[in-house]
Design a protein around this motif. Structure first.
Motif, mmCIF file in Angstrom:
data_model
loop_
_atom_site.group_PDB
_atom_site.id
_atom_site.type_symbol
_atom_site.label_atom_id
_atom_site.label_comp_id
_atom_site.label_asym_id
_atom_site.label_seq_id
_atom_site.Cartn_x
_atom_site.Cartn_y
_atom_site.Cartn_z
ATOM 1 N N PRO A 58 0.803 -1.229 0.000
ATOM 2 C CA PRO A 58 0.000 0.000 0.000
ATOM 3 C C PRO A 58 0.838 1.283 0.000
ATOM 4 O O PRO A 58 0.887 2.019 0.981
ATOM 5 C CB PRO A 58 -0.821 -0.137 1.281
ATOM 6 C CG PRO A 58 0.085 -0.893 2.207
ATOM 7 C CD PRO A 58 0.840 -1.852 1.320
ATOM 8 N N VAL A 59 1.520 1.546 -1.110
ATOM 9 C CA VAL A 59 2.308 2.771 -1.255
ATOM 10 C C VAL A 59 1.966 3.423 -2.598
ATOM 11 O O VAL A 59 1.313 2.825 -3.441
ATOM 12 C CB VAL A 59 3.829 2.494 -1.183
ATOM 13 C CG1 VAL A 59 4.230 1.981 0.196
ATOM 14 C CG2 VAL A 59 4.274 1.520 -2.249
ATOM 15 N N ILE A 60 2.429 4.651 -2.777
ATOM 16 C CA ILE A 60 2.199 5.410 -4.004
ATOM 17 C C ILE A 60 3.554 5.738 -4.618
ATOM 18 O O ILE A 60 4.489 6.086 -3.899
ATOM 19 C CB ILE A 60 1.461 6.728 -3.698
ATOM 20 C CG1 ILE A 60 0.091 6.430 -3.099
ATOM 21 C CG2 ILE A 60 1.335 7.602 -4.936
ATOM 22 C CD1 ILE A 60 -0.564 7.637 -2.473
ATOM 23 N N VAL A 61 3.668 5.645 -5.935
ATOM 24 C CA VAL A 61 4.893 6.071 -6.610
ATOM 25 C C VAL A 61 4.861 7.606 -6.634
ATOM 26 O O VAL A 61 4.027 8.203 -7.298
ATOM 27 C CB VAL A 61 4.994 5.520 -8.044
ATOM 28 C CG1 VAL A 61 6.213 6.101 -8.748
ATOM 29 C CG2 VAL A 61 5.047 4.005 -8.037
ATOM 30 N N ALA A 62 5.772 8.233 -5.898
ATOM 31 C CA ALA A 62 5.822 9.693 -5.844
ATOM 32 C C ALA A 62 6.781 10.249 -6.886
ATOM 33 O O ALA A 62 6.538 11.311 -7.452
ATOM 34 C CB ALA A 62 6.234 10.169 -4.457
ATOM 35 N N ILE A 63 7.884 9.537 -7.126
ATOM 36 C CA ILE A 63 8.849 9.939 -8.160
ATOM 37 C C ILE A 63 9.217 8.673 -8.923
ATOM 38 O O ILE A 63 9.686 7.704 -8.327
ATOM 39 C CB ILE A 63 10.102 10.587 -7.566
ATOM 40 C CG1 ILE A 63 9.730 11.775 -6.670
ATOM 41 C CG2 ILE A 63 11.051 11.037 -8.686
ATOM 42 C CD1 ILE A 63 10.891 12.360 -5.883
ATOM 43 N N ASP A 64 8.972 8.687 -10.234
ATOM 44 C CA ASP A 64 9.276 7.482 -11.011
ATOM 45 C C ASP A 64 10.716 7.504 -11.514
ATOM 46 O O ASP A 64 11.459 8.456 -11.282
ATOM 47 C CB ASP A 64 8.258 7.273 -12.135
ATOM 48 C CG ASP A 64 8.340 8.297 -13.251
ATOM 49 O OD1 ASP A 64 9.326 9.052 -13.330
ATOM 50 O OD2 ASP A 64 7.401 8.340 -14.058
ATOM 51 N N SER A 65 11.103 6.454 -12.203
ATOM 52 C CA SER A 65 12.488 6.308 -12.661
ATOM 53 C C SER A 65 12.865 7.290 -13.769
ATOM 54 O O SER A 65 14.022 7.382 -14.139
ATOM 55 C CB SER A 65 12.743 4.873 -13.126
ATOM 56 O OG SER A 65 11.904 4.570 -14.228
ATOM 57 N N GLN A 66 11.886 8.040 -14.288
ATOM 58 C CA GLN A 66 12.152 9.065 -15.293
ATOM 59 C C GLN A 66 12.228 10.460 -14.657
ATOM 60 O O GLN A 66 12.438 11.444 -15.347
ATOM 61 C CB GLN A 66 11.053 9.056 -16.362
ATOM 62 C CG GLN A 66 10.881 7.714 -17.046
ATOM 63 C CD GLN A 66 12.149 7.269 -17.748
ATOM 64 O OE1 GLN A 66 12.706 8.012 -18.547
ATOM 65 N NE2 GLN A 66 12.614 6.080 -17.448
ATOM 66 N N GLY A 67 12.003 10.524 -13.350
ATOM 67 C CA GLY A 67 12.069 11.798 -12.643
ATOM 68 C C GLY A 67 10.742 12.533 -12.549
ATOM 69 O O GLY A 67 10.678 13.643 -12.041
ATOM 70 N N ARG A 68 9.663 11.928 -13.051
ATOM 71 C CA ARG A 68 8.340 12.563 -12.932
ATOM 72 C C ARG A 68 7.960 12.571 -11.461
ATOM 73 O O ARG A 68 7.928 11.533 -10.816
ATOM 74 C CB ARG A 68 7.313 11.841 -13.781
ATOM 75 C CG ARG A 68 7.555 12.053 -15.274
ATOM 76 C CD ARG A 68 6.517 11.332 -16.098
ATOM 77 N NE ARG A 68 6.703 9.883 -15.947
ATOM 78 C CZ ARG A 68 7.025 9.079 -16.950
ATOM 79 N NH1 ARG A 68 7.170 9.543 -18.169
ATOM 80 N NH2 ARG A 68 7.173 7.792 -16.746
ATOM 81 N N ASN A 69 7.648 13.765 -10.958
ATOM 82 C CA ASN A 69 7.510 13.982 -9.537
ATOM 83 C C ASN A 69 6.060 14.326 -9.181
ATOM 84 O O ASN A 69 5.560 15.396 -9.515
ATOM 85 C CB ASN A 69 8.458 15.117 -9.131
ATOM 86 C CG ASN A 69 8.595 15.281 -7.652
ATOM 87 O OD1 ASN A 69 7.656 15.076 -6.901
ATOM 88 N ND2 ASN A 69 9.781 15.683 -7.224
ATOM 89 N N PHE A 70 5.394 13.426 -8.495
ATOM 90 C CA PHE A 70 4.009 13.619 -8.081
ATOM 91 C C PHE A 70 3.864 14.865 -7.202
ATOM 92 O O PHE A 70 2.883 15.588 -7.297
ATOM 93 C CB PHE A 70 3.522 12.378 -7.322
ATOM 94 C CG PHE A 70 2.167 12.530 -6.716
ATOM 95 C CD1 PHE A 70 1.028 12.438 -7.500
ATOM 96 C CD2 PHE A 70 2.017 12.750 -5.358
ATOM 97 C CE1 PHE A 70 -0.241 12.574 -6.936
ATOM 98 C CE2 PHE A 70 0.760 12.891 -4.789
ATOM 99 C CZ PHE A 70 -0.363 12.803 -5.582
ATOM 100 N N GLU B 26 3.973 17.799 -9.759
ATOM 101 C CA GLU B 26 2.841 17.759 -10.694
ATOM 102 C C GLU B 26 1.509 17.972 -9.974
ATOM 103 O O GLU B 26 0.624 18.659 -10.467
ATOM 104 C CB GLU B 26 2.820 16.435 -11.454
ATOM 105 C CG GLU B 26 4.004 16.239 -12.371
ATOM 106 C CD GLU B 26 4.118 17.328 -13.426
ATOM 107 O OE1 GLU B 26 3.097 17.673 -14.042
ATOM 108 O OE2 GLU B 26 5.241 17.822 -13.626
ATOM 109 N N GLY B 27 1.366 17.350 -8.819
ATOM 110 C CA GLY B 27 0.117 17.455 -8.075
ATOM 111 C C GLY B 27 -0.164 18.857 -7.549
ATOM 112 O O GLY B 27 -1.313 19.240 -7.364
ATOM 113 N N GLN B 28 0.889 19.633 -7.327
ATOM 114 C CA GLN B 28 0.726 20.984 -6.774
ATOM 115 C C GLN B 28 0.608 22.054 -7.852
ATOM 116 O O GLN B 28 0.163 23.161 -7.559
ATOM 117 C CB GLN B 28 1.905 21.311 -5.859
ATOM 118 C CG GLN B 28 1.946 20.450 -4.625
ATOM 119 C CD GLN B 28 3.187 20.676 -3.800
ATOM 120 O OE1 GLN B 28 3.902 21.658 -3.974
ATOM 121 N NE2 GLN B 28 3.467 19.759 -2.894
ATOM 122 N N LYS B 29 0.977 21.739 -9.091
ATOM 123 C CA LYS B 29 0.973 22.731 -10.180
ATOM 124 C C LYS B 29 -0.354 23.466 -10.305
ATOM 125 O O LYS B 29 -0.393 24.686 -10.431
ATOM 126 C CB LYS B 29 1.290 22.064 -11.513
ATOM 127 C CG LYS B 29 2.709 22.157 -11.916
ATOM 128 C CD LYS B 29 2.878 21.576 -13.306
ATOM 129 C CE LYS B 29 4.354 21.402 -13.590
ATOM 130 N NZ LYS B 29 4.570 20.763 -14.881
#
Length: 85
Positions: free
Chosen positions: A62-74, A77-80
């Protein structure tokens, strides 16, 4: 990595270089999360205890991917949509 907060730009760059992912978990959920770990093997830095580098086999984790291996940062992005730049 598993944590709760932000990671620096330097850490995100290292994650991209090495194909790493950063998972976030709800604070206080360690007991629940630990029941989902099927195996855990320390790979390096055993002297660091819980900060050691390890391989874990998990199921229904039960976790969330916050930063993926490409550097996409939740976090970014979520705060934009809420920023008033």
């Amino acid at each position: 990595m598993i944590g709760k907060g932000y990671r620096s730009a330097e850490v995100v760059e290292a994650m991209k270089r090495h194909g790493a992912v950063y998972f976030v978990a709800t604070g206080g959920a360690a007991a629940l999360i630990s029941k989902r770990i099927k195996s855990y093997t320390v790979i390096a830095y055993e002297d660091l205890g819980p900060e050691a580098l390890a391989a874990a086999e998990v199921e229904d984790f039960p976790v969330i991917v916050a930063i993926d291996s490409q550097g996409r940062n939740f976090y970014e992005e979520g705060q934009k949509q809420y920023r008033q730049d």
